[in-house]
Design a protein around this motif. Structure first.
Motif, PDB file in Angstrom:
ATOM      1  N   ILE A  38       0.832  -1.208   0.000  1.00 24.39           N
ATOM      2  CA  ILE A  38       0.000   0.000   0.000  1.00 24.39           C
ATOM      3  C   ILE A  38       0.864   1.254   0.000  1.00 24.39           C
ATOM      4  CG2 ILE A  38      -1.617   1.348   1.405  1.00 24.39           C
ATOM      5  CD1 ILE A  38      -2.814  -1.402   2.284  1.00 24.39           C
ATOM      6  N   ALA A  39       1.839   1.313   0.891  1.00 24.68           N
ATOM      7  CA  ALA A  39       2.697   2.503   0.970  1.00 24.68           C
ATOM      8  C   ALA A  39       3.460   2.717  -0.330  1.00 24.68           C
ATOM      9  CB  ALA A  39       3.662   2.366   2.144  1.00 24.68           C
ATOM     10  N   ASN A  40       3.992   1.651  -0.908  1.00 22.63           N
ATOM     11  CA  ASN A  40       4.742   1.781  -2.150  1.00 22.63           C
ATOM     12  C   ASN A  40       3.845   2.226  -3.306  1.00 22.63           C
ATOM     13  OD1 ASN A  40       7.128   1.036  -0.909  1.00 22.63           O
ATOM     14  ND2 ASN A  40       6.938  -1.126  -1.459  1.00 22.63           N
ATOM     15  N   HIS A  41       2.613   1.723  -3.323  1.00 30.44           N
ATOM     16  CA  HIS A  41       1.691   2.120  -4.387  1.00 30.44           C
ATOM     17  C   HIS A  41       1.310   3.591  -4.248  1.00 30.44           C
ATOM     18  CE1 HIS A  41      -2.083   2.244  -6.777  1.00 30.44           C
ATOM     19  NE2 HIS A  41      -1.426   1.385  -7.536  1.00 30.44           N
ATOM     20  N   ILE A  42       1.051   4.043  -3.022  1.00 34.75           N
ATOM     21  CA  ILE A  42       0.736   5.460  -2.809  1.00 34.75           C
ATOM     22  C   ILE A  42       1.913   6.332  -3.232  1.00 34.75           C
ATOM     23  CG2 ILE A  42       0.336   7.203  -1.012  1.00 34.75           C
ATOM     24  CD1 ILE A  42      -1.386   5.111   0.438  1.00 34.75           C
ATOM     25  N   ARG A  43       3.134   5.911  -2.894  1.00 40.02           N
ATOM     26  CA  ARG A  43       4.327   6.642  -3.326  1.00 40.02           C
ATOM     27  C   ARG A  43       4.369   6.761  -4.843  1.00 40.02           C
ATOM     28  NH1 ARG A  43       9.321   3.046  -3.024  1.00 40.02           N
ATOM     29  NH2 ARG A  43       8.046   2.159  -4.713  1.00 40.02           N
ATOM     30  N   VAL A  46       1.882   6.533  -7.022  1.00 41.61           N
ATOM     31  CA  VAL A  46       0.792   7.388  -7.514  1.00 41.61           C
ATOM     32  C   VAL A  46       1.131   8.860  -7.302  1.00 41.61           C
ATOM     33  CG1 VAL A  46      -1.620   8.049  -7.162  1.00 41.61           C
ATOM     34  CG2 VAL A  46      -0.985   5.626  -7.192  1.00 41.61           C
ATOM     35  N   GLU A  47       1.668   9.175  -6.135  1.00 37.65           N
ATOM     36  CA  GLU A  47       2.044  10.540  -5.846  1.00 37.65           C
ATOM     37  C   GLU A  47       3.161  11.023  -6.772  1.00 37.65           C
ATOM     38  OE1 GLU A  47       0.912  12.852  -2.675  1.00 37.65           O
ATOM     39  OE2 GLU A  47      -0.372  11.979  -4.209  1.00 37.65           O
ATOM     40  N   TYR A  48       4.114  10.168  -7.040  1.00 41.93           N
ATOM     41  CA  TYR A  48       5.214  10.529  -7.938  1.00 41.93           C
ATOM     42  C   TYR A  48       4.712  10.794  -9.343  1.00 41.93           C
ATOM     43  CZ  TYR A  48       9.562  10.134 -10.588  1.00 41.93           C
ATOM     44  OH  TYR A  48      10.606  10.373 -11.443  1.00 41.93           O
ATOM     45  N   ALA A  49       3.799   9.895  -9.803  1.00 45.23           N
ATOM     46  CA  ALA A  49       3.259  10.061 -11.154  1.00 45.23           C
ATOM     47  C   ALA A  49       2.441  11.344 -11.271  1.00 45.23           C
ATOM     48  CB  ALA A  49       2.404   8.846 -11.507  1.00 45.23           C
ATOM     49  N   SER A  50       1.689  11.689 -10.222  1.00 48.40           N
ATOM     50  CA  SER A  50       0.844  12.896 -10.286  1.00 48.40           C
ATOM     51  C   SER A  50       1.682  14.167 -10.328  1.00 48.40           C
ATOM     52  CB  SER A  50      -0.101  12.934  -9.087  1.00 48.40           C
ATOM     53  OG  SER A  50       0.611  13.102  -7.881  1.00 48.40           O
ATOM     54  N   ARG A  51       2.855  14.118  -9.698  1.00 49.94           N
ATOM     55  CA  ARG A  51       3.717  15.313  -9.716  1.00 49.94           C
ATOM     56  C   ARG A  51       4.354  15.531 -11.090  1.00 49.94           C
ATOM     57  NH1 ARG A  51       6.024  13.025  -4.843  1.00 49.94           N
ATOM     58  NH2 ARG A  51       4.893  13.783  -3.000  1.00 49.94           N
TER      59      ARG A  51
END
Length: 379
Positions: free
Chosen positions: A365-370, A372-377
């Motif tokens: 979960i933490a790695n996936h959120i990371r 997603v956040e990286y891709a959105s930036r």
């Protein structure tokens, strides 16, 4: 208030997820309805509880047990570990927050969580891009619907309310359920002088904790079918045929059943040695202090303890989650893919694989959120 990640539940699942997010410097908060973390372990477990799996399968991400920790850890030892874990990763749950509702707003693309502060009796609204459901599979004890249970003249309880057998000495106690909690509580009752009977409805694998540890090690290198054959062969050598005691062995192997049906083998803590007159079949009805069984017999008991499992309560407050949870509050998807929904929704601790599964969920979960956040930036 607005956060990047909102986690509901401060049990091991929520703590592990928060720790993994903290390691990645992703802001998060935990909302917890009780006044402490790991409330199930602190308040609703019996005194003699030990972790049935080896410590290497019971540690949370990014922190091993201290050197010298025994292979099989006591309840007190695990709680000390959690205290150190919370301190080390600077996890600060917001206690006394009873989540009343959570829903996803497709317009602003955020999760809206309404939680009642049970101290101030005021509702609070939290907004988050991601929501992690970490209330787990064991949110509420499950007592089966038995005809006449309300008429029982003795005491009955779910095993979450059982601490030890001191007050049951010399009493006739019926233990319903032959999972690991049921068998260990039965053993504790016998040791405190209770006259204990066990209700077993289905076939069950009985193994020692050493057999399970060996099997889990072999599964890293050997096909499951082979491991099941060897472990069952060892169990036959140690225990023989237990069907004469009312404990028939399933036709399918223990590790196969764990993977496919989420059914765990029973790890013997000494209970099997004490079973002399066999076990009882399913209860059909209760009339006063008489309990009737499917074999046509009836007996009188002073108390009934139900070790009949738990249920998820996530659907009591989580709205619009058809993509992740079934009607029983458990994931629709099979193991390996069960932890991720849509719109930033995740479930931690629903794999039916204990602390090992919890650790795996939290890291994914933490790695996936990371990611997603990286891709959105980058957009």
């Amino acid at each position: 208030m607005e956060e990047v990640v909102i986690i509901v539940g401060a049990g091991p699942s929520g703590l592990a997820t928060s720790a993994c997010l903290n390691v990645l410097s992703i802001p998060n908060i935990i909302l917890e309805r009780e006044d402490c973390f790991a409330s199930l372990w602190k308040k609703r477990t019996y005194d003699r509880l030990k972790l049935h799996l080896g410590k290497q399968f019971c540690q949370l991400p990014h922190m091993a047990y201290p050197e010298g920790t025994p292979t099989f850890i006591s309840k007190a030892g695990f709680l000390r570990y959690l205290e150190d874990y919370v301190s080390h990763f600077q996890i600060n749950p917001r206690y006394h927050r009873f989540v009343e509702s959570a829903s996803y707003d497709k317009v602003d693309k955020k999760w809206h969580i309404v939680a009642k502060n049970t101290v101030s009796d005021k509702s609070e609204v939290c907004l988050g891009k991601f929501l992690v459901v970490a209330t787990g599979e064991n949110s509420e004890g499950l007592i089966p619907n038995i005809s006449g249970l309300d008429s029982f003249e003795g005491e009955f309880m779910h095993c979450t309310n059982y601490k030890n057998g001191k007050r049951f000495g010399d009493k006739q106690v019926l233990l319903v359920g032959c999972g690991n909690s049921g068998m260990e509580i039965a053993y504790d009752l016998w040791n405190h002088g209770a006259f204990t009977s066990i209700v077993v409805r289905n076939p069950v694998h009985v193994l020692t904790k050493e057999m399970v540890l060996l099997g889990m090690f072999w599964l890293k290198y050997i096909p499951r079918k082979v491991v099941d054959y060897v472990i069952v062969s060892l169990a036959k050598l140690v225990y023989g045929d237990l069907s004469s005691y009312g404990l028939p062995r399933p036709s399918l192997g223990p590790f196969y059943l764990k993977d496919v049906t989420r059914s765990s083998p029973v790890i013997d803590v000494g209970t099997i040695e004490k079973i002399k007159e066999g076990v009882l079949p399913a209860i059909t009805k209760i009339e006063g202090d008489y309990i009737y069984f499917s074999n046509g017999k009836r007996s009188q008991f002073d108390a009934i303890i139900f070790a009949t499992g738990y249920k998820s309560t996530v659907l009591h407050w989580l709205n619009g989650v058809e993509n992740l949870f079934k009607e029983d509050g458990m994931p629709k998807k099979n193991f390996l893919n069960h932890w991720m929904g849509e719109n930033g929704l995740y479930g931690a601790g629903f794999a039916s694989r204990g602390l090992f599964g919890i650790a795996r969920d939290a890291e994914h979960i933490a790695n996936h959120i990371r990611d997603v956040e990286y891709a959105s930036r980058r957009l």
